[in-house]
Design an enzyme around this catalytic site. Structure first.
Site, PDB file in Angstrom:
ATOM      1  N   SER A 155      56.969  13.688-104.488  1.00  0.00           N
ATOM      2  CA  SER A 155      57.695  14.937-104.256  1.00  0.00           C
ATOM      3  C   SER A 155      58.331  14.931-102.865  1.00  0.00           C
ATOM      4  O   SER A 155      59.103  14.023-102.559  1.00  0.00           O
ATOM      5  CB  SER A 155      56.716  16.100-104.439  1.00  0.00           C
ATOM      6  OG  SER A 155      57.407  17.299-104.604  1.00  0.00           O
ATOM      7  N   ASP A 323      58.523  16.672-116.046  1.00  0.00           N
ATOM      8  CA  ASP A 323      58.795  17.218-114.710  1.00  0.00           C
ATOM      9  C   ASP A 323      60.215  17.772-114.691  1.00  0.00           C
ATOM     10  O   ASP A 323      61.182  17.027-114.622  1.00  0.00           O
ATOM     11  CB  ASP A 323      58.630  16.097-113.670  1.00  0.00           C
ATOM     12  CG  ASP A 323      58.844  16.585-112.235  1.00  0.00           C
ATOM     13  OD1 ASP A 323      59.261  17.749-112.052  1.00  0.00           O
ATOM     14  OD2 ASP A 323      58.596  15.797-111.311  1.00  0.00           O
ATOM     15  N   HIS A 356      55.519  18.457-113.010  1.00  0.00           N
ATOM     16  CA  HIS A 356      55.652  17.832-111.695  1.00  0.00           C
ATOM     17  C   HIS A 356      54.293  17.438-111.120  1.00  0.00           C
ATOM     18  O   HIS A 356      54.148  16.397-110.475  1.00  0.00           O
ATOM     19  CB  HIS A 356      56.366  18.816-110.757  1.00  0.00           C
ATOM     20  CG  HIS A 356      56.617  18.278-109.389  1.00  0.00           C
ATOM     21  ND1 HIS A 356      57.347  17.128-109.170  1.00  0.00           N
ATOM     22  CD2 HIS A 356      56.223  18.717-108.161  1.00  0.00           C
ATOM     23  CE1 HIS A 356      57.404  16.891-107.868  1.00  0.00           C
ATOM     24  NE2 HIS A 356      56.718  17.831-107.233  1.00  0.00           N
TER      25      HIS A 356
END
Lengths: 383, 200
Positions: A155, A323, A356
């Protein structure tokens, strides 16, 4: 040196900090005194060839590989960091710093402004992902590490890893970028804005001048609740909560947390405020919003590829099918640019219904790919 | 005993940059790395196979040859390999053009549907041939664009691809043949391997 409790929520005596002096930022502003708090796992070898930088995502911190001193929970990547684990601390020296702008001991909006003797609050300059990397590079200089065997991040950590490879290619042999992107999409920015507005709408926020013991808890909790939904997926929520009620099998006809999913989110929001500073949340989400690595190299379509031209770094990108916050298309955009730059790149889209958050969870396919990539990196370095 | 991999390895130059399109678990790329010190790159549709290849240390990207070859810049590779993957593509001609754009040369292999046993199978049974090389039934097969040696030679001519070398493999024996006279190979080869270059 051991931290003296000068910044943020880090309890005094926990972990390491490095004072790195002044740092000039992408905005043109210079921060006069920068401290970076960090954790290390394993030992640096004599040739200094086994250093791996782990970059943390938005709401995590340097406690990747050991119990968190505030929450008492296991490190956020403890699953991967340790003796005999994927990031094998018997062989690797793993460094995880708290980002610039953070609240766990690195200089951020909760730190004391040397000019006024009071916390920066909104007088803290806006920082970027590039600035976070700058602070990390200064930390590595201080630790005497010229070159990283690998930089690994998920991320926002992946954004740092990409920036490392683009800005310091000679210092990065391998880069693993997981569930990430080379730019923040309008949707990403939109969700962050909702979170920031929630913080700013809380009267306790006081334009950022709240006292440390009276933070805007309600606003920050709402921000966290919104963000947390974006880290999950509909199938994950369905599997975990369905439409189940919190108490019994009938609706309570009120606005308490009647559904299990509500109760879960409220708990997530509330517990977040114990370990995160509201102003830090504003600054770090802003840094992510400004992130558009290709813009460093131009406005045209080929700009991102130029950011990596001539790179010798090996890359791994991993995305997850469910995601929707950092979708596969964004990883593919990076892969395309790396192809354009002639880079050695691997890419896998891992099948997962956990959204995610999958990059923080037990995902055997991720472990297999990342493990193989790191093993090859170690072989390449003769480790 | 000569296999398709033996022929492909012989056609790749030492230290070449090689893209294997449809690289599977990366076994060919590993061999090219060992025997040819080739710098191998792979493209593979199946995520599990990509994971296997990457975990062995190769640089492999999950992607679709029908759409993703356009991501690579022109001349990025010395050789692009399509090892029994051409017949599974939606647009084999477009993929060949792309292969010769991103590579200086292409090594292409496929199962030859012109082999005499395939022909007699169809003639005697009246059903789509099923063999050791092509074991799936017509409705299950991923091989949606099967061709014969002669088909391929004619396509190459029409597209202006130069066939530098051509081989047929039959019962573990490889034989070179002239693309101008493909008749015998078309009848006897179970698999064919071609080295292509684009017309300059």
């Amino acid at each position: 040196m051991t931290n003296t409790g000068a910044g943020g929520l880090l309890p005094p005596g926990e972990g390491e900090t490095a004072r790195l002096g002044a740092l000039s930022l992408d905005s043109g502003v210079t921060l006069p005194e920068v401290t970076v708090a960090y954790e290390t796992y394993g030992a640096l070898n004599a040739d200094r060839t086994n250093a791996v930088l782990v970059c943390h995502p938005l709401t995590a911190d340097q406690f990747a590989g050991r119990e968190h001193p505030v929450t008492g929970k296991p490190g956020w990547w403890e699953r991967l960091i340790g003796p005999g684990r994927l990031l094998d601390t018997d062989r690797l020296f793993v460094i995880c710093p708290n980002v610039l702008g953070g609240c766990m001991g690195s200089t951020g909006p909760a730190s004391i402004d040397p000019g006024t003797g009071r916390p920066y609050g909104l007088n803290f300059p806006v920082v970027t992902i590039g600035d976070m990397v700058r602070a990390q590079a200064a930390l590595l200089d201080a630790l005497g590490i010229d070159r990283l065997l690998a930089v690994v991040g998920g991320s926002m950590g992946g954004m740092q890893a990409l920036t490392w490879a683009a800005r310091h290619p000679e210092r990065v042999a391998n880069a693993a970028i997981i569930a990430s992107a080379a730019r923040h999409t309008p949707q990403n920015i939109a969700f962050h804005e909702v979170g920031r507005q929630a913080v700013m709408a809380d009267p306790d926020w006081r334009d950022g001048t709240y006292a440390p013991d009276e933070p805007p808890r309600r606003g920050l909790a709402v921000a966290r609740m919104t963000a947390h939904v974006t880290y999950l997926s509909e199938p994950a929520l369905e599997a975990k909560f369905g439409r189940r009620f919190q108490n019994g099998s009938a609706p309570g006809f009120g606005f308490d947390a009647d559904f299990q999913v509500e109760s879960y989110l409220r708990h997530q929001g509330k517990s977040f405020t114990d370990r995160f500073d509201a102003n830090s949340y504003l600054y770090i989400t802003r840094a992510m919003d400004y992130f558009d690595l290709g813009r460093d190299c131009g406005e045209d379509e080929g700009a991102l590829a130029r950011c990596f031209s001539g790179t010798k770094t090996r890359f791994l990108l991993v995305s997850f099918t469910s995601d929707w916050l950092y979708p596969t298309a964004e990883s593919r955009r990076v892969v395309r640019a790396l192809h354009g730059a002639g880079a050695e790149v691997s890419f896998v889209e891992v099948e997962s219904d956990r959204g995610h958050d999958a990059f923080l969870l037990e995902e055997p396919e991720l472990d297999r790919v990342l493990g193989g990539f790191l093993a090859a990196a170690m072989r390449g370095a003769g480790l | 005993m000569t296999t398709r991999y033996d022929l492909i390895a012989a056609l790749v130059e030492n230290e070449a940059r090689v893209l294997d399109v449809g690289c599977g678990d990366g076994s060919l790329l590993r061999r090219l790395g060992e025997e040819r010190r080739a710098r191998g790159y792979g493209l593979e549709l199946d995520a599990a196979l990509v994971a296997q290849a990457v975990s062995s240390g190769l640089s492999v990207v999950q992607g679709d040859a029908d759409t993703d070859l356009g991501d690579y810049p022109a001349g990025a590779f010395d050789t692009v390999v399509l090892s029994n993957s051409l017949q599974a593509l939606q647009s084999p001609v477009a993929a060949l053009r792309e292969a010769l754009r991103v590579g200086r040369g292409a090594v292409v292999s496929f199962p030859n549907f012109g082999h005499w046993r395939v022909r007699t199978d169809l003639l005697t049974s009246g059903r789509m041939p099923v063999s050791k090389a092509l074991p799936a039934k017509w409705h299950e097969t991923q091989n949606i664009h099967l061709c014969t040696v002669r088909d391929f030679v004619e396509l190459a001519r029409a597209e202006g691809f130069v066939i530098e070398k051509a081989f047929g493999i039959s019962s573990g024996r490889a034989r070179s043949f002239s693309p101008g006279r493909p008749g015998r190979a078309n009848l006897t080869a179970q698999e064919a391997v071609f080295l292509l270059r684009s017309k300059r």
